[in-house]
Design an enzyme around this catalytic site. Sequence first.
Site, short mmCIF file in Angstrom:
data_model
loop_
_atom_site.label_atom_id
_atom_site.label_comp_id
_atom_site.label_asym_id
_atom_site.label_seq_id
_atom_site.Cartn_x
_atom_site.Cartn_y
_atom_site.Cartn_z
N SER A 242 -3.83 -12.12 -0.95
CA SER A 242 -3.10 -12.01 -2.15
C SER A 242 -3.65 -12.90 -3.21
O SER A 242 -4.76 -12.59 -3.66
CB SER A 242 -1.02 -13.08 -2.30
OG SER A 242 -0.97 -11.69 -3.33
N ASP A 468 2.63 -2.55 0.01
CA ASP A 468 2.46 -4.49 0.28
C ASP A 468 3.41 -3.89 -1.50
O ASP A 468 2.27 -3.24 -2.09
CB ASP A 468 1.28 -4.53 -0.04
CG ASP A 468 1.19 -5.67 -0.44
OD1 ASP A 468 2.32 -6.29 -1.24
OD2 ASP A 468 0.12 -6.17 -0.24
N HIS A 496 4.16 -8.11 2.91
CA HIS A 496 2.85 -8.37 1.56
C HIS A 496 1.69 -8.23 2.70
O HIS A 496 2.35 -9.90 3.71
CB HIS A 496 3.12 -9.18 0.63
CG HIS A 496 2.29 -9.96 0.20
ND1 HIS A 496 1.52 -9.07 -0.09
CD2 HIS A 496 2.04 -11.22 -0.41
CE1 HIS A 496 0.97 -10.47 -1.44
NE2 HIS A 496 1.41 -11.47 -1.28
#
Length: 526
Positions: A242, A468, A496
């Site tokens: 991320s 996601d 995610h």
Amino acid sequence: MKSVPGGIPAPPRRRRRWGPLAAASALALALSGCSLFPGQDSDPPETGAASADPTVVGEVPGELEPFYSQQVVWEPCEEEFACATVEVPLDYSDPGRDTIEIAAIRSDASGEAQGTILVNPGGPGASGYNIVKNAVEFVTSDTLREAYDVVGFDPRGVNRSSAVECRTDAEKDVAREQFIPAGATDEEALALLVEDARIFADLCAERTGELLGFVDTESAARDMDILRAVVNDPQLNFLGFSYGTQLGATYAELFPDRVGRMVLDGAIDPSLTSEQVTLGQAAAFEEALRAYVADCQSGDECPLPGTVDEGVAAVQALFASIEEEPQRAEDGRLVTIGTFVQGFILPLYDNANWPTLTTAVESALNGDVSDMLYLADLAAERSPDGTYATNATEAFLAINCLDYPMTSDPAQMAEDEEELVAASPTFGSLLAYGGVTCAPWAYGPVLEPAPVSAAGAEPILVIGTTGDPATPYEWSLALADQLESAVHVTWEGEGHTAYGRSNDCIGDIVDSYFENGTVPEDGVRC
């Protein structure tokens, strides 16, 4: 935003017992609590003082040489790890001005180590120290841990490193219970937001000091090069999830010749403005909600009956009722719409936790918001005793306020809200007016969104997940397109990020890349 496998533990409940859960996500923040993550069986780590090998440092400005060649002492910690504190400059434009500390933790390779992998779990503001301490065996495979030492670190401004300080734990609880009365006019509501942002910014400036102006992502990426040197690696091996992909891409742009094996999972597009990032997330969370509702309705006991549209409408009505009249949980705390949605979003990060969300939604529809508060507390890293495990919320805001110029013009923010609501009727309005937060910040933004190329870097592996909600799939394609040496891999799944929570296809690709340097074919889909 990184989801951390390991399971959302069931709260102590009198009426029901929640079943075991396969994985957890805390709005990209590593879950606290050693009991969630059993320790690994390993020999005690090798410890002691070590100086950076001059042959791996590389060319650095003379004023930075002491940082690259510093003696770092790794000492036993957390039962089976080694920990160290690394000094870095507060201000890279003036390295002699002052220093700050970066906290690092090392899990030694179970076999003969071929190097070190630095890990960042996301955020910004998530603790890389905690992700290794609590969950190294969930976010890395046996294969990877056999071949590499794994080092987690708290970036500048975060947790155990020199950290941003704003509110006390008690003040955080009070802030989470604040809400804007539903009857307030737009002008009154905006004035309340502006005043709250000013108070928060003043607290951060007073309690953090000048560090607040130096927690940007570029400075954190430069810190990683010092970490690379002090673990004696000529090139940086990195696993970023991320926001960690933004950190990794920034490093690659700064030091392309020092990129080793780098995996960027759940990628952020560094060319996007703050407003574009928010809009993309709004649309992605709306899609994740629809996927969740469809999955819920495929079962026999879904509290959201009818079509997907009708189920989403029921969620929207539930949100509206909480926004109109916040509810008290069993422990007496007030659950406002912000807290409620924070709890609701948490299980959307991993489809393995959708049944947990269903339980919390059913309870809320029956007038009990305690389950949703429990999830929100996990997301905020709040323990039942009222303590918060990290400063993730403060660090998140501080880093973003330096990384992104944001508009705080009321007219522009109103236009942005309309666009957000169009993209996400459920979450859009709740994501609006974010620019208010950074407007009174003591330090202005120091970075501008821009594409990266990292020309000359070794192959970089970029992974995107089609469903996601936090880092939309399109962002991974954009980042891979920008990086000259990137290879893109797709996981066709929900939730995610991919590595550590998807399937053997992704796992084998990442492990083979790290262990053997095997670069997959660009465009592989798993």
